[in-house]
Design an enzyme around this catalytic site. Sequence first.
Site, PDB file in Angstrom:
ATOM      1  N   ASP A 118       0.844  -1.191   0.000  1.00  0.00           N
ATOM      2  CA  ASP A 118       0.000   0.000   0.000  1.00  0.00           C
ATOM      3  C   ASP A 118       0.879   1.242   0.000  1.00  0.00           C
ATOM      4  O   ASP A 118       1.717   1.429   0.879  1.00  0.00           O
ATOM      5  CB  ASP A 118      -0.905  -0.009   1.236  1.00  0.00           C
ATOM      6  CG  ASP A 118      -1.836   1.184   1.257  1.00  0.00           C
ATOM      7  OD1 ASP A 118      -2.875   1.135   0.567  1.00  0.00           O
ATOM      8  OD2 ASP A 118      -1.524   2.169   1.952  1.00  0.00           O
TER       9      ASP A 118
ATOM     10  N   TYR B 255       2.556  10.014   0.346  1.00  0.00           N
ATOM     11  CA  TYR B 255       3.542   9.393   1.234  1.00  0.00           C
ATOM     12  C   TYR B 255       4.970   9.656   0.754  1.00  0.00           C
ATOM     13  O   TYR B 255       5.921   9.500   1.509  1.00  0.00           O
ATOM     14  CB  TYR B 255       3.353   7.882   1.317  1.00  0.00           C
ATOM     15  CG  TYR B 255       2.028   7.407   1.851  1.00  0.00           C
ATOM     16  CD1 TYR B 255       1.169   8.252   2.550  1.00  0.00           C
ATOM     17  CD2 TYR B 255       1.630   6.088   1.647  1.00  0.00           C
ATOM     18  CE1 TYR B 255      -0.047   7.793   3.019  1.00  0.00           C
ATOM     19  CE2 TYR B 255       0.404   5.624   2.124  1.00  0.00           C
ATOM     20  CZ  TYR B 255      -0.430   6.483   2.794  1.00  0.00           C
ATOM     21  OH  TYR B 255      -1.626   6.015   3.254  1.00  0.00           O
TER      22      TYR B 255
ATOM     23  N   LYS C  72      -2.611   6.079  -4.451  1.00  0.00           N
ATOM     24  CA  LYS C  72      -3.786   6.916  -4.227  1.00  0.00           C
ATOM     25  C   LYS C  72      -3.673   8.274  -4.929  1.00  0.00           C
ATOM     26  O   LYS C  72      -2.589   8.861  -4.986  1.00  0.00           O
ATOM     27  CB  LYS C  72      -3.994   7.125  -2.723  1.00  0.00           C
ATOM     28  CG  LYS C  72      -4.034   5.810  -1.931  1.00  0.00           C
ATOM     29  CD  LYS C  72      -4.158   6.044  -0.434  1.00  0.00           C
ATOM     30  CE  LYS C  72      -4.025   4.748   0.342  1.00  0.00           C
ATOM     31  NZ  LYS C  72      -2.628   4.296   0.450  1.00  0.00           N
TER      32      LYS C  72
ATOM     33  N   HIS D 283      -7.752   9.343  -2.389  1.00  0.00           N
ATOM     34  CA  HIS D 283      -7.174   9.279  -1.051  1.00  0.00           C
ATOM     35  C   HIS D 283      -8.079   9.931  -0.003  1.00  0.00           C
ATOM     36  O   HIS D 283      -8.315   9.358   1.069  1.00  0.00           O
ATOM     37  CB  HIS D 283      -5.809   9.960  -1.051  1.00  0.00           C
ATOM     38  CG  HIS D 283      -4.945   9.577   0.101  1.00  0.00           C
ATOM     39  ND1 HIS D 283      -3.569   9.581   0.036  1.00  0.00           N
ATOM     40  CD2 HIS D 283      -5.236   9.174   1.356  1.00  0.00           C
ATOM     41  CE1 HIS D 283      -3.070   9.185   1.203  1.00  0.00           C
ATOM     42  NE2 HIS D 283      -4.077   8.944   2.021  1.00  0.00           N
TER      43      HIS D 283
END
Length: 295
Positions: free
Chosen positions: A22, A27, A56, A89
């Site tokens: 994931d 990120y 995402k 997201h």
Amino acid sequence: VPKSKILESTKIAIDIGFRHIDSAYVYQNEKEIGQAIRRKIADGVVKREDIFLTTKLWSTFHRPELVKVGLERSLKNFQLDYVDLYLIHYPMSIKPSEEIYTKNENGKILFETVDLCATWEAMEKCKDVGLVKSIGVSNFNRRLLEMILNKPGLKYKPVCNQVECHPYLNQSKLLDFCKSKDIVLVAYGALGSQRPETWVDQNAPFLLNDPVLCAMAKKHNRSPAQIALCYQVQRGVIALAHSYEENEMKENIQVLEFQLPPEDMEVIDGLNRNFRYFPVNFAVGHPNFPFSDEY
């Protein structure tokens, strides 16, 4: 996970047997994860089709004309041809810019309102051209899910909804709703939180120190983390377990080796206190802010 450890920890995870990875544009770990996956493919450890890779769509790419742009940036980071799952997201849209958080001169985030049904249609087009295998959402409540499900001309419904979910926030109502619509609930924060100061109240309780989980772990000769993960698996929830320590990764994957009896599941259900480690306070007040009393 510290950025310096992403590459090595991802390679270790693949070696141990993890196949669901994931990630997210926000990120800022896609390059390292892509490098690890490509290295393991080159080494013959896995084939691309063995890996289920999620990333995402960030909130600055919600405008329909920017959805494919956002996905293509992620694919460029990964240096891969497609991702297996692409999620919206957050339902809160931010004005486009090259920054993660577009802000004004006073440091305030510049939100905007985008029709998420139009965003979803652009997600569907990304699936149609083969850039992604499946599409879903993250941090959506029931109202927002129904908005997508009831959209005229819906071509693909969300395959999943990824939300914070753990024994202190078991999302039982949302889980029941998702099951009724054949939508998979995916749990982030399944072990509580590693308590990053940016997101998490430093006075928040440590989930894995909970006396009930600890006593149950002792009874079953398991760890509190394994009990928390097993709880999710038996509820039909996909649990995301974040760690960069090899021994913890090995422990996490062993959750498939045992089951909790119904009475233990009921006890863990009783730990629910609607407590969020990740309240996403930066977006309070946005019309699509999902973290309210509604589920």
